[in-house]
Design a protein around this motif. Structure first.
Motif, PDB file in Angstrom:
ATOM      1  N   THR A 206       0.830  -1.191   0.000  1.00 34.71           N
ATOM      2  CA  THR A 206       0.000   0.000   0.000  1.00 34.71           C
ATOM      3  C   THR A 206       0.866   1.243   0.000  1.00 34.71           C
ATOM      4  OG1 THR A 206      -0.123  -0.048   2.403  1.00 34.71           O
ATOM      5  CG2 THR A 206      -1.881  -1.144   1.209  1.00 34.71           C
ATOM      6  N   ILE A 207       0.406   2.236  -0.682  1.00 33.18           N
ATOM      7  CA  ILE A 207       1.184   3.467  -0.778  1.00 33.18           C
ATOM      8  C   ILE A 207       1.161   4.194   0.552  1.00 33.18           C
ATOM      9  CG2 ILE A 207       1.316   5.731  -1.875  1.00 33.18           C
ATOM     10  CD1 ILE A 207       0.149   4.475  -4.377  1.00 33.18           C
ATOM     11  N   ALA A 208       2.345   4.546   1.034  1.00 30.16           N
ATOM     12  CA  ALA A 208       2.452   5.356   2.248  1.00 30.16           C
ATOM     13  C   ALA A 208       2.496   6.812   1.810  1.00 30.16           C
ATOM     14  CB  ALA A 208       3.706   4.991   3.024  1.00 30.16           C
ATOM     15  N   SER A 209       1.451   7.559   2.127  1.00 30.53           N
ATOM     16  CA  SER A 209       1.363   8.938   1.653  1.00 30.53           C
ATOM     17  C   SER A 209       2.402   9.820   2.333  1.00 30.53           C
ATOM     18  CB  SER A 209      -0.036   9.495   1.914  1.00 30.53           C
ATOM     19  OG  SER A 209      -0.229   9.695   3.302  1.00 30.53           O
ATOM     20  N   ALA A 210       2.685  10.940   1.695  1.00 26.93           N
ATOM     21  CA  ALA A 210       3.629  11.896   2.267  1.00 26.93           C
ATOM     22  C   ALA A 210       3.123  12.404   3.612  1.00 26.93           C
ATOM     23  CB  ALA A 210       3.838  13.061   1.301  1.00 26.93           C
ATOM     24  N   ALA A 211       1.795  12.568   3.716  1.00 30.12           N
ATOM     25  CA  ALA A 211       1.218  13.038   4.983  1.00 30.12           C
ATOM     26  C   ALA A 211       1.419  12.008   6.084  1.00 30.12           C
ATOM     27  CB  ALA A 211      -0.269  13.334   4.803  1.00 30.12           C
ATOM     28  N   ASP A 212       1.230  10.724   5.760  1.00 32.99           N
ATOM     29  CA  ASP A 212       1.463   9.666   6.748  1.00 32.99           C
ATOM     30  C   ASP A 212       2.909   9.692   7.230  1.00 32.99           C
ATOM     31  OD1 ASP A 212      -1.121   8.769   6.599  1.00 32.99           O
ATOM     32  OD2 ASP A 212      -0.693   7.242   5.079  1.00 32.99           O
ATOM     33  N   ARG A 213       3.822   9.835   6.302  1.00 33.25           N
ATOM     34  CA  ARG A 213       5.240   9.826   6.661  1.00 33.25           C
ATOM     35  C   ARG A 213       5.609  11.042   7.496  1.00 33.25           C
ATOM     36  NH1 ARG A 213       6.861   7.548   0.854  1.00 33.25           N
ATOM     37  NH2 ARG A 213       7.049   5.348   1.413  1.00 33.25           N
ATOM     38  N   ARG A 214       5.026  12.184   7.169  1.00 31.40           N
ATOM     39  CA  ARG A 214       5.293  13.385   7.969  1.00 31.40           C
ATOM     40  C   ARG A 214       4.808  13.194   9.401  1.00 31.40           C
ATOM     41  NH1 ARG A 214       3.916  16.236   3.175  1.00 31.40           N
ATOM     42  NH2 ARG A 214       1.741  16.454   3.882  1.00 31.40           N
ATOM     43  N   ARG A 215       3.643  12.558   9.566  1.00 27.86           N
ATOM     44  CA  ARG A 215       3.128  12.297  10.911  1.00 27.86           C
ATOM     45  C   ARG A 215       4.069  11.376  11.693  1.00 27.86           C
ATOM     46  NH1 ARG A 215      -2.100  12.530   8.535  1.00 27.86           N
ATOM     47  NH2 ARG A 215      -2.033  10.306   8.037  1.00 27.86           N
ATOM     48  N   VAL A 216       4.586  10.361  11.020  1.00 26.96           N
ATOM     49  CA  VAL A 216       5.507   9.431  11.680  1.00 26.96           C
ATOM     50  C   VAL A 216       6.779  10.155  12.108  1.00 26.96           C
ATOM     51  CG1 VAL A 216       6.982   7.413  11.348  1.00 26.96           C
ATOM     52  CG2 VAL A 216       4.617   7.373  10.547  1.00 26.96           C
ATOM     53  N   VAL A 217       7.351  10.933  11.196  1.00 30.11           N
ATOM     54  CA  VAL A 217       8.575  11.664  11.506  1.00 30.11           C
ATOM     55  C   VAL A 217       8.341  12.631  12.660  1.00 30.11           C
ATOM     56  CG1 VAL A 217      10.190  13.398  10.646  1.00 30.11           C
ATOM     57  CG2 VAL A 217       9.597  11.439   9.215  1.00 30.11           C
ATOM     58  N   PHE A 218       7.245  13.379  12.594  1.00 24.26           N
ATOM     59  CA  PHE A 218       6.943  14.345  13.658  1.00 24.26           C
ATOM     60  C   PHE A 218       6.753  13.635  14.993  1.00 24.26           C
ATOM     61  CE2 PHE A 218       3.792  17.002  15.983  1.00 24.26           C
ATOM     62  CZ  PHE A 218       4.594  18.122  16.171  1.00 24.26           C
ATOM     63  N   ALA A 219       6.045  12.505  14.976  1.00 23.71           N
ATOM     64  CA  ALA A 219       5.786  11.774  16.216  1.00 23.71           C
ATOM     65  C   ALA A 219       7.068  11.220  16.819  1.00 23.71           C
ATOM     66  CB  ALA A 219       4.797  10.630  15.956  1.00 23.71           C
ATOM     67  N   THR A 220       7.973  10.710  15.990  1.00 25.37           N
ATOM     68  CA  THR A 220       9.219  10.167  16.536  1.00 25.37           C
ATOM     69  C   THR A 220      10.112  11.278  17.078  1.00 25.37           C
ATOM     70  OG1 THR A 220      10.230  10.170  14.316  1.00 25.37           O
ATOM     71  CG2 THR A 220       9.212   8.120  15.060  1.00 25.37           C
ATOM     72  N   VAL A 221      10.136  12.413  16.400  1.00 26.62           N
ATOM     73  CA  VAL A 221      10.944  13.533  16.895  1.00 26.62           C
ATOM     74  C   VAL A 221      10.400  14.033  18.238  1.00 26.62           C
ATOM     75  CG1 VAL A 221      11.640  15.920  16.503  1.00 26.62           C
ATOM     76  CG2 VAL A 221      11.753  14.283  14.634  1.00 26.62           C
ATOM     77  N   VAL A 222       9.091  14.259  18.301  1.00 22.03           N
ATOM     78  CA  VAL A 222       8.490  14.779  19.536  1.00 22.03           C
ATOM     79  C   VAL A 222       8.663  13.773  20.678  1.00 22.03           C
ATOM     80  CG1 VAL A 222       6.318  15.403  20.658  1.00 22.03           C
ATOM     81  CG2 VAL A 222       6.830  16.268  18.381  1.00 22.03           C
ATOM     82  N   GLY A 223       8.363  12.516  20.404  1.00 19.32           N
ATOM     83  CA  GLY A 223       8.435  11.501  21.450  1.00 19.32           C
ATOM     84  C   GLY A 223       9.832  11.315  22.001  1.00 19.32           C
TER      85      GLY A 223
END
Length: 457
Positions: free
Chosen positions: A12-29
């Motif tokens: 399944t295609i991982a959208s750019a928005a999904d990836r941005r959420r993952v990156v933001f969540a890992t940075v914040v966490g």
């Protein structure tokens, strides 16, 4: 099934928005987690010796740094637990648990009575809460890096993997900055009386933010496919050590070479050495904390750059460049710090953190590509935890003991240089696996040993 750039292993295609959420969540966490972890080390270097360890009637500086190291001994417990449950229940769930545990321990430190109030009970309670921080830190890193790298396109794993890595310099920046602000708001005796507590209590707010961000991201696609296929390892840790014990040790030594040097600031040693009123420099707390905070910015930038570079020249080559730069920073560190100038201290730390960034930025992608999918959480978490013990756990304690015994920082430089060389040798023992497929379809390829001279793990 072949992994394609822009696709998850399930196709399944991982959208750019999904990836941005993952990156933001890992940075914040990770920023919140490491803020909590580093605020303790900063306080050890500045106030804990006087407020908590004075009841033990010994060298309070060395004893305080020893408690920083003790927490590392419990990181493998956190790594074992997180690795086991992360490979069985998922990356995301474990990350929520570690965040809550770290935040609760940190906030409780902020309300602890001191030795003046409850005597020897104060350092005992402090150490117990530090142990909980260590367990949380041992489980946090593996989950964060896998969420980032397993969501990434194949050709961008380095820069995606650098996103949780920058949580370390961001955590250091935040911890040093908040402490510096509190030294201005509550100077002198006020800082000892109550000012140091505010940064610990602030953890409650940060944890709520981190929890909200993390709960809104998707589970790692690699784990989701393992779960869908019912191919999760029954005893991932047993399989890890039966098949990959040597790889775990070598990967741990790679991190140890970075971690020992990084803990000169994240472990609070430079802060304590430069602000000790009976020491050779005796600077005020505030300017030193701002210098450390400034060096966290250079560390952050070099970490991101290293992740990007590793996508172009490979993880191994990036590390080799980083070890050379780190060795240069080690050699210059104390000659510049010992001038007693804030400008020189910042320059020393800024130069050092460039090398640190290049031996830290590619680590998430490197570790993820070393281990098979079904035991990957266990592999990266336990390698990281062992490396932290061998490297940073007692680095501030060792440095303080060396200076106490010799009256000089020269042997500290040799110690840090030796750890850098160990990291370089460990790196040279590994093949570059940049771009290897990460999904469960490729376990056979992933199980081929990345160690030079070995064909199968």
């Amino acid at each position: 099934m072949t992994e394609q750039p822009g696709f998850t292993p399930t196709g399944t295609i991982a959208s750019a928005a999904d990836r941005r959420r993952v990156v933001f969540a890992t940075v914040v966490g990770t920023t919140v987690e490491w803020y909590d972890f580093f605020i303790y080390a900063t306080a050890v270097g500045l106030v804990f010796g006087q407020l908590f360890f004075s009841a033990l009637g010994t060298n309070t500086v060395i004893l305080g740094f020893a408690t920083v190291g003790i927490s590392f001994l419990f990181r493998p417990l956190g790594a074992f637990l997180a690795g086991h449950f992360g490979d069985k229940l998922g990356r995301k769930r474990v990350l929520m648990w570690t965040l809550i545990l770290m935040g609760a321990a940190t906030a409780l430190i902020g309300v602890l009575p001191t030795a003046e109030v409850i005597g020897v009970g104060a350092p005992i309670l402090l150490v117990l809460l530090r142990i909980l921080q260590g367990i949380s830190a041992g489980g946090e890193w593996g989950g964060a890096v896998l969420m980032a790298v397993e969501h990434a396109p194949k050709k961008k794993r380095g820069i995606f993997g650098a996103s949780p890595q920058i949580g370390v310099p961001l955590g250091l920046l935040l911890a040093s900055g908040v402490m510096a602000i509190m030294t201005a708001i509550a100077p002198g005796d006020q800082f000892l009386a109550w000012g140091w507590r505010i940064p610990f209590l602030l953890s409650v707010v940060l944890i709520l933010i981190g929890y909200y961000v993390r709960r809104n991201v998707e589970e790692s696609p690699v784990f989701a496919e393992l779960a869908a296929r019912k191919e999760k390892a029954k005893m991932p840790i047993v399989q890890l050590f039966r098949k990959h014990a040597l790889l775990v040790l070598i990967a741990a030594l790679v991190f140890a070479g970075n971690n020992a040097i990084g803990y000169m600031t994240t472990g609070g040693y430079i802060q304590a050495y430069t602000t000790d009123p009976e020491g050779p420099i005796g600077l005020e707390r505030g300017p030193v904390l701002w210098a450390v905070a400034g060096s966290a910015v250079t560390w952050l930038l070099s970490t991101l750059l290293a992740g990007w570079v590793s996508d172009r020249i490979g993880r191994r080559n990036t590390y080799i460049v980083g070890w050379i730069m780190q060795l240069g920073g080690v050699v210059l560190l104390f000659p510049l710090v010992n001038t007693g100038s804030i400008g020189s201290i910042f320059a020393a730390l800024a130069i050092l953190t460039i090398g640190l960034g290049f031996t830290y930025g590619p680590q998430a992608a490197l570790y993820t590509e070393l281990f098979p999918a079904s035991i990957r959480f266990s592999g990266v978490s336990i390698s990281y935890a062992i490396g932290a013990i061998l490297g940073g756990a007692f680095a501030p304690t060792i440095a303080a003991a060396i200076v106490d015994a010799t009256g000089s920082t020269e042997m500290v430089t040799w110690y840090l240089a030796g750890m850098t060389v160990i990291g370089l040798i460990a790196t040279l023992m590994l093949r570059d696996r940049s771009g290897i497929p990460l999904g469960p379809d490729h376990e056979d390829e992933q199980s081929v040993s990345p160690i030079h001279g070995l064909a199968k793990a």
